[in-house]
Design a protein around this motif. Structure first.
Motif, mmCIF file in Angstrom:
data_model
loop_
_atom_site.group_PDB
_atom_site.id
_atom_site.type_symbol
_atom_site.label_atom_id
_atom_site.label_comp_id
_atom_site.label_asym_id
_atom_site.label_seq_id
_atom_site.Cartn_x
_atom_site.Cartn_y
_atom_site.Cartn_z
ATOM 1 N N GLY A 153 0.840 -1.195 0.000
ATOM 2 C CA GLY A 153 0.000 0.000 0.000
ATOM 3 C C GLY A 153 0.874 1.244 0.000
ATOM 4 O O GLY A 153 1.848 1.316 0.745
ATOM 5 N N LEU A 154 0.542 2.212 -0.841
ATOM 6 C CA LEU A 154 1.380 3.415 -0.953
ATOM 7 C C LEU A 154 1.345 4.220 0.351
ATOM 8 O O LEU A 154 0.269 4.499 0.881
ATOM 9 C CB LEU A 154 0.895 4.291 -2.110
ATOM 10 N N GLY A 155 2.537 4.586 0.796
ATOM 11 C CA GLY A 155 2.649 5.301 2.074
ATOM 12 C C GLY A 155 1.933 6.642 2.065
ATOM 13 O O GLY A 155 1.495 7.125 3.108
ATOM 14 N N SER A 156 1.795 7.230 0.869
ATOM 15 C CA SER A 156 1.164 8.547 0.790
ATOM 16 C C SER A 156 -0.359 8.457 0.895
ATOM 17 O O SER A 156 -1.029 9.483 0.982
ATOM 18 C CB SER A 156 1.552 9.221 -0.528
ATOM 19 N N ARG A 157 -0.930 7.251 0.860
ATOM 20 C CA ARG A 157 -2.379 7.072 0.974
ATOM 21 C C ARG A 157 -2.678 6.346 2.291
ATOM 22 O O ARG A 157 -2.373 5.149 2.398
ATOM 23 C CB ARG A 157 -2.955 6.259 -0.188
ATOM 24 N N PRO A 158 -3.251 7.039 3.241
ATOM 25 C CA PRO A 158 -3.434 6.443 4.579
ATOM 26 C C PRO A 158 -4.299 5.176 4.575
ATOM 27 O O PRO A 158 -4.194 4.376 5.490
ATOM 28 C CB PRO A 158 -4.124 7.551 5.377
ATOM 29 N N LEU A 159 -5.159 4.995 3.562
ATOM 30 C CA LEU A 159 -6.034 3.818 3.555
ATOM 31 C C LEU A 159 -5.558 2.753 2.555
ATOM 32 O O LEU A 159 -6.322 1.866 2.175
ATOM 33 C CB LEU A 159 -7.474 4.236 3.221
ATOM 34 N N ASN A 182 -8.065 5.498 -5.940
ATOM 35 C CA ASN A 182 -6.804 6.236 -5.737
ATOM 36 C C ASN A 182 -6.448 6.411 -4.257
ATOM 37 O O ASN A 182 -5.314 6.707 -3.913
ATOM 38 C CB ASN A 182 -6.839 7.593 -6.455
ATOM 39 N N ARG A 183 -7.440 6.197 -3.384
ATOM 40 C CA ARG A 183 -7.129 6.275 -1.944
ATOM 41 C C ARG A 183 -6.614 4.930 -1.422
ATOM 42 O O ARG A 183 -6.145 4.843 -0.296
ATOM 43 C CB ARG A 183 -8.373 6.704 -1.157
ATOM 44 N N ALA A 184 -6.767 3.894 -2.236
ATOM 45 C CA ALA A 184 -6.348 2.549 -1.809
ATOM 46 C C ALA A 184 -5.194 2.049 -2.667
ATOM 47 O O ALA A 184 -4.977 0.854 -2.782
ATOM 48 C CB ALA A 184 -7.529 1.599 -1.913
#
Lengths: 232, 280
Positions: free
Chosen positions: A41-47, A92-94
């Motif tokens: 999971g991308l670190g820049s997206r909290p979820l 894009n949030r996931a």
């Protein structure tokens, strides 16, 4: 006989912040073969941990549904669509990377990758690397939820039929610190160490390795998974 | 046998049995504890060996150094920088910045510094990219001639695209442009090339405009951090303030949980201008 093992450990940065592991690991037996998935999971997206966990589950579902591998593009499209359909939040949030290896009992294997991380293999006795070299700097990557292009994917069909053949998948928390010139030796070492252990023992051994990762200042979550064909 | 006697008898028997059992147990316990101690010491030894083994298995394959965080300064070394001692102050500010970086912890990231100067006919790699703690004797920048800023962009692009010099595991690099005048070469073409480069475009870019003659359009295009627009100064001492903010931004990144996350510039409060004691 095919065997598989894997482990995912939370990185020191996330441990310090009380944030969950954003990597996800999927490891399943399947008709005498194995399905392994790692996703970061991308670190820049909290979820993004929601996306990475769901990517593993959906990959299993799509592979197990018995779809053909002859058309990898259709398979990946089905997977991507199913992932987006089941997501409870906007894609894009996931956003998350995705590395898959699925191997049938007879050694017919499909490997696929979107985004960073590393996928190395030995097929019919030959060592190979599926992943492209990173173009930018650390933490800049394509991902599910961001990329819409088939060209961003790297997909291959392999034969894991000879003893010692196998495939190793890892997220960038490991691959970025792995010496480029030592990739093949690393693959060989893992095969030697994990090949003689049960899945449970291999998981314990891998966990100790990842928790004692020697690179100073390593911060990222780390996930590794593998399938090997043993001599038994 | 009355009730009390019966109870006493029971108690006595129970007590004696317990005493005997306990004695037996103590003996056994003693033996056991000695065994345990032996096992523990063996276990600890094995654990230590195992830990050493764990370390030795991976250290042959993993990088032995923390990830680099490259900081590259593009410094104007044209003749106009001599006026009002601008070049001297810039040299001093750069020296202080490198000194601060050198003392930073290298546990999470290793700060590396490179210095590109542009003055006279060409841009030059005045200080090749090197770990800050290894930079011992930084030569002052001489100021002379024109302002070939475009060449500096080209050189910066070459450095950023060099995978040997800046590996892919490096944290996002920082580029700092300092200038007091108008570019005298074809800067636009080189700047477009910098922006088009897959690696170079990903660097965080800060800009410092010194004086009224600085080309704020060029510097404005160069700066790509929304939280840190071009810093404009009309006073030479403000150069120090800018570099202190850059130092703070970079060192905060190395101390943060994720050094890859770019941080804007936070400036110290400017010293208040003291009024002269004049009565008119």
């Amino acid at each position: 006989m095919l065997c598989s093992a894997g482990v995912s450990v939370r990185g020191p940065a996330h441990s310090a912040d009380g944030v969950c592991n954003q990597d996800a690991l999927g490891l399943w037996g399947w008709q005498g073969g194995h399905i392994v998935v790692v996703s970061d999971g991308l670190g820049s997206r909290p979820l993004s941990h929601i996306g990475s966990r769901l990517a593993c589950k959906v990959a299993r579902k799509v592979i197990r549904s018995g779809c053909t591998w002859d058309d990898p593009k259709a398979l990946i499209s089905n997977f991507y669509r199913a992932w987006m359909d089941e997501l409870p939040i906007p894609p894009n949030r996931a956003a998350c990377t995705f590395l898959l290896a699925a191997c049938r009992e007879n050694g017919d294997a499909l490997v696929a990758q979107l985004g960073d991380g590393l996928l190395v293999y030995q097929s019919e006795g030959r060592f190979g690397v599926l992943s492209a070299d990173r173009a930018g700097f650390s933490n800049q990557t394509d991902a599910l939820g961001i990329s819409k292009s088939w060209a961003d994917w790297r997909v291959a069909r392999l034969k894991l039929q000879a003893s010692g053949d196998g495939v190793v998948l890892m997220t960038d928390g490991l691959s970025d610190d792995l010496l480029f010139s030592r990739r093949e030796a690393f693959f060989g070492m893992l095969r030697k160490e994990c090949g003689s252990l049960s899945s449970r023992q291999a998981r314990g051994w891998l966990r100790r390795q990842l928790e004692n990762w020697p690179t100073p200042g390593h911060i990222d979550d780390k996930t590794i998974a593998m399938i090997f064909r043993g001599s038994r | 046998m009355g009730f009390a006697k019966y109870a006493e008898d029971n108690l006595s028997r129970f007590h004696s049995a317990t005493v005997i059992r306990e004695r037996e147990h103590e003996r056994l316990k003693g033996e056991q504890s000695t065994e345990d101690e032996k096992q523990n010491s063996k276990g600890q030894g094995a654990k230590k060996m195992q830990e050493q083994q764990v370390k030795s298995r991976m250290k042959d394959f993993a990088a032995a150094k923390a990830r680099p965080l490259p900081v590259i300064v593009l410094a104007d070394a044209s003749g106009s920088m001599i006026e009002n001692g601008k070049i001297d102050v810039l040299n001093q500010a750069l020296k202080e910045m490198v000194k601060s970086f050198a003392t930073e912890s290298r546990i999470k990231a290793e700060i590396q510094v490179g210095l590109i100067t542009f003055g006279g006919d060409s841009a030059q790699m005045h200080l090749p990219l090197a770990p800050a703690h290894q930079i011992v004797n930084m030569q002052p920048i001489p100021a002379v001639g024109a302002t070939p800023m475009g060449q500096a962009f080209a050189l910066a692009k070459d450095v950023l695209e060099d995978h040997e010099l800046i590996p892919s595991r490096a944290y996002r690099p920082v580029l700092i442009l300092v200038s007091d005048g108008l570019p005298t070469d074809d800067w636009e073409r080189e700047f477009q090339a910098l922006q088009a480069s897959e690696r170079a475009q990903k660097a965080t870019r800060f800009a410092l405009a010194i004086g009224d003659d600085a080309d704020e359009v060029v510097l404005g295009k160069f700066a790509n951090d929304r939280e840190a627009p071009v810093f404009k100064t009309h006073q030479v001492r403000e150069i120090h303030r800018f570099f202190r903010a850059v130092t703070l931004s970079v060192t905060s990144r190395t101390a943060s949980a994720n050094p890859d996350h770019p941080l804007g510039l936070t400036f110290e409060e400017a010293p208040e201008d003291e009024a002269l004691d004049l009565d008119f």
